[in-house]
Design an enzyme around this catalytic site. Structure first.
Site, mmCIF file in Angstrom:
data_model
loop_
_atom_site.group_PDB
_atom_site.id
_atom_site.type_symbol
_atom_site.label_atom_id
_atom_site.label_comp_id
_atom_site.label_asym_id
_atom_site.label_seq_id
_atom_site.Cartn_x
_atom_site.Cartn_y
_atom_site.Cartn_z
ATOM 1 N N HIS A 11 0.850 -1.198 0.000
ATOM 2 C CA HIS A 11 0.000 0.000 0.000
ATOM 3 C C HIS A 11 0.880 1.240 0.000
ATOM 4 C CE1 HIS A 11 1.032 -0.683 4.165
ATOM 5 N NE2 HIS A 11 0.623 0.520 4.488
ATOM 6 N N LYS A 14 9.422 -2.988 3.348
ATOM 7 C CA LYS A 14 10.637 -2.937 4.171
ATOM 8 C C LYS A 14 10.631 -4.079 5.165
ATOM 9 C CE LYS A 14 14.174 -0.257 5.177
ATOM 10 N NZ LYS A 14 14.967 -1.479 5.277
ATOM 11 N N LYS A 36 4.032 -2.574 12.011
ATOM 12 C CA LYS A 36 5.034 -1.744 12.679
ATOM 13 C C LYS A 36 5.261 -0.421 11.949
ATOM 14 C CE LYS A 36 7.940 -4.789 13.999
ATOM 15 N NZ LYS A 36 9.091 -5.695 14.096
ATOM 16 N N LYS A 47 9.769 -9.335 4.640
ATOM 17 C CA LYS A 47 10.763 -10.062 5.446
ATOM 18 C C LYS A 47 11.440 -11.108 4.585
ATOM 19 C CE LYS A 47 12.230 -9.925 9.699
ATOM 20 N NZ LYS A 47 12.209 -8.737 10.566
ATOM 21 N N SER A 101 16.163 3.051 9.824
ATOM 22 C CA SER A 101 16.339 2.586 8.437
ATOM 23 C C SER A 101 15.703 3.578 7.470
ATOM 24 C CB SER A 101 15.675 1.219 8.243
ATOM 25 O OG SER A 101 16.553 0.197 8.634
HETATM 26 P P1 NAD Z 1 20.706 -11.406 17.133
HETATM 27 O O1 NAD Z 1 20.979 -12.583 16.283
HETATM 28 O O2 NAD Z 1 21.662 -10.264 17.113
HETATM 29 O O3 NAD Z 1 20.540 -11.839 18.657
HETATM 30 C C1 NAD Z 1 19.674 -12.824 19.111
HETATM 31 C C2 NAD Z 1 20.236 -13.305 20.446
HETATM 32 O O4 NAD Z 1 19.302 -14.170 21.058
HETATM 33 C C3 NAD Z 1 21.541 -14.083 20.277
HETATM 34 O O5 NAD Z 1 22.452 -13.650 21.262
HETATM 35 C C4 NAD Z 1 21.106 -15.531 20.479
HETATM 36 O O6 NAD Z 1 22.135 -16.338 21.006
HETATM 37 C C5 NAD Z 1 19.967 -15.365 21.460
HETATM 38 N N1 NAD Z 1 18.985 -16.440 21.409
HETATM 39 C C6 NAD Z 1 18.435 -17.021 20.327
HETATM 40 N N2 NAD Z 1 17.545 -17.958 20.710
HETATM 41 C C7 NAD Z 1 17.532 -17.949 22.056
HETATM 42 C C8 NAD Z 1 16.814 -18.670 23.029
HETATM 43 N N3 NAD Z 1 15.920 -19.592 22.693
HETATM 44 N N4 NAD Z 1 17.059 -18.387 24.336
HETATM 45 C C9 NAD Z 1 17.951 -17.455 24.697
HETATM 46 N N5 NAD Z 1 18.658 -16.734 23.808
HETATM 47 C C10 NAD Z 1 18.448 -16.992 22.505
HETATM 48 O O7 NAD Z 1 19.240 -10.931 16.750
HETATM 49 P P2 NAD Z 1 18.580 -9.509 16.957
HETATM 50 O O8 NAD Z 1 18.801 -8.719 15.732
HETATM 51 O O9 NAD Z 1 18.977 -8.966 18.280
HETATM 52 O O10 NAD Z 1 17.037 -9.915 16.958
HETATM 53 C C11 NAD Z 1 16.394 -10.409 18.124
HETATM 54 C C12 NAD Z 1 14.897 -10.273 17.935
HETATM 55 O O11 NAD Z 1 14.565 -8.896 17.698
HETATM 56 C C13 NAD Z 1 14.316 -11.043 16.754
HETATM 57 O O12 NAD Z 1 13.018 -11.481 17.064
HETATM 58 C C14 NAD Z 1 14.262 -9.986 15.656
HETATM 59 O O13 NAD Z 1 13.291 -10.288 14.653
HETATM 60 C C15 NAD Z 1 13.855 -8.783 16.472
HETATM 61 N N6 NAD Z 1 14.171 -7.493 15.832
HETATM 62 C C16 NAD Z 1 15.434 -7.173 15.463
HETATM 63 C C17 NAD Z 1 15.692 -5.930 14.881
HETATM 64 C C18 NAD Z 1 17.092 -5.475 14.522
HETATM 65 O O14 NAD Z 1 17.249 -4.288 14.179
HETATM 66 N N7 NAD Z 1 18.118 -6.312 14.607
HETATM 67 C C19 NAD Z 1 14.638 -5.049 14.644
HETATM 68 C C20 NAD Z 1 13.351 -5.408 15.034
HETATM 69 C C21 NAD Z 1 13.133 -6.635 15.639
#
Ligand code: NAD
Length: 464
Positions: A61, A66, A90, A102, A358
């Site tokens: 839309h 993104k 979001k 995604k 972003s």
């Molecule tokens: P990342 O890979 O940098 O970190 C994830 C961390 O969680 C790692 O340290 C991993 O070891 C740990 N982990 C994974 N599974 C686990 C579990 N079952 N128990 C305990 N620890 C666990 O990822 P991120 O970028 O920090 O993303 C984390 C969440 O945030 C995701 O759901 C992602 O979609 C969301 N998110 C990220 C961003 C971003 O800018 N990176 C933006 C919006 C949302």
């Protein structure tokens, strides 16, 4: 219930409250396009491996669509579709003019060398670019779990090699390193946004009372996931708000210290040793999942989806849950927690700081100029003149610190932070007004209603 069904349910619930023309509800719920790619990459030992990946564009839309790219061994079509729909929601809440998307590749990045990851990333990007995905005006990825600035730089470079004539090539992806078309403040943006929302929530005495807190100083925070989002959010809460990070849960176990852990020290240990086990200055428990139920004030979920379910919801003791990850609380758990009066700040806007910055990066890439470059010196000179005039009129000299504060020009990081803080505060205020003003059950229902209204309005204005 699958992750995408859970997300659909939230959207449906909100859409039922809107009077929409026939068919619009179905269009808003539909995922517009999905591509599945399988591609071979040669590994360092000379063998070949076939990788499986997806890219889903949930809504167009507004364009571009993104959404991040995830590298994880559990990536699936269902997960990518759910996360794309969450991105639609979001972006609408934080008024970022994008559709939702995604992508993901099923792999554990820890199993591959840097060279292998570069070949995988470039090949995945080529597969998508060849099919019309990853284009500055239609589909712009960003980092997510398992990816970061390095991968985004590889994607931008791959795009540039395919379309060398596209002067806007940097805008095909965000979250790049600052030296390669990125913007200062993007790496920590999601964690920073989480901090802003928690602060803003607790700034209303009535809301703080609901969760039994007087403020952040001394509040006990349990964090799951010390990756990009969890690390930055926890570090800012510890260092700037004096919160006590009493539990850190990672894949290989949890660390406990009621006096408060040093987030930076734990992260340094994790980076060096690949996990938290063996960290010397805290109690270690192997069953990290069980530690979600430790006594704390705020449970900050920053790992992955489906962590609080109907099986452990009854054990959770925190009165405030912050969904920094996407989908960490299932619908069934959400219902149980709500019934017990636990308040959840939902993923639908809590982790939108990343996409907000972003958006700033994308604008900067299209404008081909750093924010503040044209007006910086002019602002400084103008402020000097104001000070001189003020001193001449009053016959007094301004204190040196005040003089410095007034004449120090804003750098790009300051501008980005200010834009992010403003966006997250406004988003929470809009959700809060809808939640309390329209008598909705919880902030999650309000967030989805706010988003669906905006998406529907956008479709109604421009047509399907
Ligand atoms: P990342 O890979 O940098 O970190 C994830 C961390 O969680 C790692 O340290 C991993 O070891 C740990 N982990 C994974 N599974 C686990 C579990 N079952 N128990 C305990 N620890 C666990 O990822 P991120 O970028 O920090 O993303 C984390 C969440 O945030 C995701 O759901 C992602 O979609 C969301 N998110 C990220 C961003 C971003 O800018 N990176 C933006 C919006 C949302």
């Amino acid at each position: 219930m699958s992750f995408s069904s859970e997300v659909d349910r939230m959207a449906e619930r909100a859409l039922r409250q809107l009077a929409l023309p026939p068919g619009l509800r179905e269009q808003i719920l539909a995922c517009n396009s999905i591509v599945r790619v399988q591609f071979p990459v040669q590994l360092d030992d000379g063998s070949w491996r076939v990788f499986l990946g997806w890219r889903a564009i949930h809504s167009e839309h507004l364009q571009p669509a993104k959404g991040g790219i995830r590298y994880n061994e559990l990536v699936s079509l269902d997960e990518v579709t759910a996360l794309a729909a969450l991105m639609t929601c979001k972006c609408a809440i934080v008024n970022v003019p994008f559709g939702g998307a995604k992508g993901g590749v099923r792999l554990d990045p820890r199993d591959y060398s840097e060279g292998e990851l570069e070949r995988i990333t470039r090949r995945y990007a080529r597969e998508l670019i060849n099919r019309g995905y990853i284009i500055p005006g239609t589909d712009v990825p960003a980092p997510d779990m398992g990816t970061g600035p390095r991968e985004m730089a590889w994607i931008a470079d791959t795009y540039r090699r395919v379309y060398p004539q596209d002067v806007n090539y940097f805008a095909c992806v965000t979250g790049k390193p600052v030296g390669s078309g990125g913007i200062p403040g993007r790496v920590e943006a999601t964690g920073r946004g989480v901090q802003v929302v928690i602060r803003e929530f607790l700034s209303e005495a009535e809301d703080a009372r609901r969760v039994g807190l007087g403020g952040l100083a001394g509040a006990r925070v349990a964090v799951q996931g010390l990756g990009n989002v969890g690390f930055h959010a926890a570090k800012f809460l510890e260092e700037e708000d004096e919160a006590r990070i009493t539990v850190i849960i990672e894949r290989d176990g949890a660390l406990i210290d009621d006096k408060g852990l040093s987030v930076a020290a734990v992260r340094a240990w994790k980076d060096e040793h690949g996990g938290v086990r063996g960290y010397p200055q805290a109690q270690y428990l192997e069953d990290g999942q069980a530690c979600l139920a430790r006594d704390c004030d705020i449970l900050l979920l920053a790992a992955t989806e489906g962590q609080v379910t109907e099986h452990n919801a009854a054990d959770i003791r925190a009165r405030l849950i912050v969904e920094a990850a996407n989908g960490p609380v299932t619908t069934a758990a959400d219902e149980q927690l709500r019934a017990r009066g636990v308040l959840i700040l939902p993923d639908a806007f809590v982790n939108a700081g990343g996409v907000t910055v972003s958006y700033f990066e994308w604008i900067k890439n299209l404008a081909h100029i750093r924010f503040g470059r044209l007006e910086r010196r002019l602002d400084e000179l103008r402020m000097q003149r104001v000070i001189e005039a003020l001193e001449a009129l009053t016959g007094k000299t301004l204190p040196p610190q005040l003089r410095r504060d007034l004449t120090t020009e804003s750098d790009e990081l300051t501008l980005v932070r200010s834009g992010l803080e403003d966006t997250m505060r406004m988003a929470w205020q809009e959700v809060r007004e809808t939640w309390l003003g329209e008598g909705l059950e919880d902030p999650r229902s309000a967030a989805w209603l706010v988003a669906m209204r905006k998406v529907a309005q956008s479709y109604e204005t421009t047509g399907l």
